[in-house]
Design a protein around this motif. Structure first.
Motif, PDB file in Angstrom:
ATOM      1  N   GLY A  53       0.821  -1.212   0.000  1.00 18.58           N
ATOM      2  CA  GLY A  53       0.000   0.000   0.000  1.00 18.58           C
ATOM      3  C   GLY A  53       0.853   1.260   0.000  1.00 18.58           C
ATOM      4  O   GLY A  53       0.550   2.231  -0.703  1.00 18.58           O
ATOM      5  N   ASN A  54       1.923   1.247   0.762  1.00 16.59           N
ATOM      6  CA  ASN A  54       2.842   2.394   0.761  1.00 16.59           C
ATOM      7  C   ASN A  54       3.589   2.500  -0.565  1.00 16.59           C
ATOM      8  O   ASN A  54       3.856   3.598  -1.041  1.00 16.59           O
ATOM      9  N   LEU A  55       3.924   1.370  -1.162  1.00 15.29           N
ATOM     10  CA  LEU A  55       4.631   1.386  -2.446  1.00 15.29           C
ATOM     11  C   LEU A  55       3.749   1.903  -3.578  1.00 15.29           C
ATOM     12  O   LEU A  55       4.250   2.505  -4.527  1.00 15.29           O
ATOM     13  N   LEU A  56       2.441   1.677  -3.490  1.00 14.65           N
ATOM     14  CA  LEU A  56       1.542   2.166  -4.538  1.00 14.65           C
ATOM     15  C   LEU A  56       1.670   3.673  -4.714  1.00 14.65           C
ATOM     16  O   LEU A  56       1.767   4.171  -5.841  1.00 14.65           O
ATOM     17  N   ASP A  57       1.668   4.404  -3.614  1.00 10.72           N
ATOM     18  CA  ASP A  57       1.832   5.862  -3.695  1.00 10.72           C
ATOM     19  C   ASP A  57       3.172   6.219  -4.323  1.00 10.72           C
ATOM     20  O   ASP A  57       3.263   7.126  -5.149  1.00 10.72           O
ATOM     21  N   HIS A  58       4.198   5.504  -3.931  1.00 13.65           N
ATOM     22  CA  HIS A  58       5.545   5.741  -4.475  1.00 13.65           C
ATOM     23  C   HIS A  58       5.566   5.497  -5.984  1.00 13.65           C
ATOM     24  O   HIS A  58       6.130   6.283  -6.741  1.00 13.65           O
ATOM     25  N   TYR A  59       4.925   4.419  -6.439  1.00 15.93           N
ATOM     26  CA  TYR A  59       4.918   4.102  -7.866  1.00 15.93           C
ATOM     27  C   TYR A  59       4.125   5.124  -8.668  1.00 15.93           C
ATOM     28  O   TYR A  59       4.520   5.484  -9.777  1.00 15.93           O
ATOM     29  N   VAL A  60       3.015   5.618  -8.118  1.00 13.73           N
ATOM     30  CA  VAL A  60       2.229   6.627  -8.834  1.00 13.73           C
ATOM     31  C   VAL A  60       3.067   7.887  -9.041  1.00 13.73           C
ATOM     32  O   VAL A  60       3.083   8.472 -10.129  1.00 13.73           O
ATOM     33  N   VAL A  61       3.808   8.299  -8.025  1.00 14.21           N
ATOM     34  CA  VAL A  61       4.671   9.481  -8.160  1.00 14.21           C
ATOM     35  C   VAL A  61       5.767   9.222  -9.183  1.00 14.21           C
ATOM     36  O   VAL A  61       6.076  10.086 -10.010  1.00 14.21           O
ATOM     37  N   GLN A  62       6.360   8.026  -9.157  1.00 19.53           N
ATOM     38  CA  GLN A  62       7.402   7.694 -10.130  1.00 19.53           C
ATOM     39  C   GLN A  62       6.841   7.708 -11.547  1.00 19.53           C
ATOM     40  O   GLN A  62       7.492   8.201 -12.465  1.00 19.53           O
ATOM     41  N   LEU A  63       5.645   7.158 -11.736  1.00 19.00           N
ATOM     42  CA  LEU A  63       5.054   7.114 -13.071  1.00 19.00           C
ATOM     43  C   LEU A  63       4.695   8.504 -13.569  1.00 19.00           C
ATOM     44  O   LEU A  63       4.748   8.773 -14.766  1.00 19.00           O
ATOM     45  N   LYS A  64       4.343   9.385 -12.662  1.00 19.91           N
ATOM     46  CA  LYS A  64       4.036  10.768 -13.054  1.00 19.91           C
ATOM     47  C   LYS A  64       5.247  11.415 -13.707  1.00 19.91           C
ATOM     48  O   LYS A  64       5.105  12.214 -14.628  1.00 19.91           O
ATOM     49  N   ASN A  65       6.425  11.044 -13.254  1.00 15.08           N
ATOM     50  CA  ASN A  65       7.659  11.631 -13.777  1.00 15.08           C
ATOM     51  C   ASN A  65       8.370  10.736 -14.784  1.00 15.08           C
ATOM     52  O   ASN A  65       9.488  11.032 -15.179  1.00 15.08           O
ATOM     53  N   ASP A  66       7.752   9.650 -15.214  1.00 15.02           N
ATOM     54  CA  ASP A  66       8.371   8.720 -16.152  1.00 15.02           C
ATOM     55  C   ASP A  66       8.222   9.269 -17.571  1.00 15.02           C
ATOM     56  O   ASP A  66       7.145   9.232 -18.158  1.00 15.02           O
ATOM     57  N   GLU A  67       9.314   9.774 -18.108  1.00 12.64           N
ATOM     58  CA  GLU A  67       9.281  10.387 -19.442  1.00 12.64           C
ATOM     59  C   GLU A  67       8.899   9.380 -20.520  1.00 12.64           C
ATOM     60  O   GLU A  67       8.208   9.726 -21.476  1.00 12.64           O
ATOM     61  N   GLN A  68       9.337   8.142 -20.374  1.00 13.91           N
ATOM     62  CA  GLN A  68       9.006   7.132 -21.389  1.00 13.91           C
ATOM     63  C   GLN A  68       7.511   6.832 -21.399  1.00 13.91           C
ATOM     64  O   GLN A  68       6.930   6.620 -22.461  1.00 13.91           O
ATOM     65  N   LEU A  69       6.876   6.823 -20.241  1.00  8.96           N
ATOM     66  CA  LEU A  69       5.430   6.610 -20.179  1.00  8.96           C
ATOM     67  C   LEU A  69       4.690   7.780 -20.811  1.00  8.96           C
ATOM     68  O   LEU A  69       3.750   7.579 -21.583  1.00  8.96           O
ATOM     69  N   ILE A  70       5.124   8.994 -20.520  1.00  8.45           N
ATOM     70  CA  ILE A  70       4.485  10.180 -21.091  1.00  8.45           C
ATOM     71  C   ILE A  70       4.650  10.174 -22.609  1.00  8.45           C
ATOM     72  O   ILE A  70       3.702  10.456 -23.353  1.00  8.45           O
ATOM     73  N   THR A  71       5.831   9.798 -23.083  1.00  7.25           N
ATOM     74  CA  THR A  71       6.072   9.713 -24.524  1.00  7.25           C
ATOM     75  C   THR A  71       5.175   8.652 -25.147  1.00  7.25           C
ATOM     76  O   THR A  71       4.616   8.851 -26.224  1.00  7.25           O
TER      77      THR A  71
END
Length: 150
Positions: A53-71
């Motif tokens: 549950g704590n990691l989920l928040d961490h992953y959402v923040v990481q994905l927000k800044n993931d340039e490859q995902l945004i691309t």
């Protein structure tokens, strides 16, 4: 001499009392002993759920800044409809986390409904996996511009 033999010893327990006490204690231990492995298993599952549950928040923040995902989102012509199940997205880089000698890793799926497509939103589904099974999951929205709303 015979009168000394009849005196009662009231300073301690008799042998019968000790045997009865040990027998009762043994019965209680035998009844409760099978519960301990279940308690340890419940404790482990609770710990996994808390960590994931704590990691989920961490992953959402990481994905927000993931340039490859945004691309990927910017260049994706179509993403599966959510009723079909979504498009699995292979996360680039090392998102795995080792906590308490257990490896937790995220699994991401993206999808869109017609209304979300009109609003330029993508629905993300993150599952935290541990030992090959899903421990916890959450949904979030991300726009092609990279803005997120949980």
């Amino acid at each position: 001499m015979y009168s000394n033999w009849n005196k009662k010893n009231s300073a301690g327990f008799t042998l019968v009392e000790l045997v009865v006490a040990i027998t009762l204690l043994s019965i209680v231990i035998i009844v409760l002993l099978p519960m301990f492995p279940h308690l340890l298993n419940w404790s482990k599952k609770t710990d996994e759920t808390l960590v994931s549950g704590n990691l989920l928040d961490h992953y959402v923040v990481q994905l927000k800044n993931d340039e490859q995902l945004i691309t990927y989102i910017d260049s994706a012509s179509t993403v599966e409809n959510c009723s079909i199940g979504g498009t699995p997205y292979a996360l680039e880089g090392d998102y795995s986390t080792n906590i308490n000698n257990q490896v937790f890793s995220p699994k991401l799926t993206l999808c869109q409904t017609e209304k979300e497509n009109e609003l330029n939103l993508y629905r993300g589904h993150i599952s935290v996996m541990a030992d090959g099974s899903e421990v916890s999951d959450t949904y979030f929205y991300i726009t092609a511009a990279g803005d997120e709303d949980e």
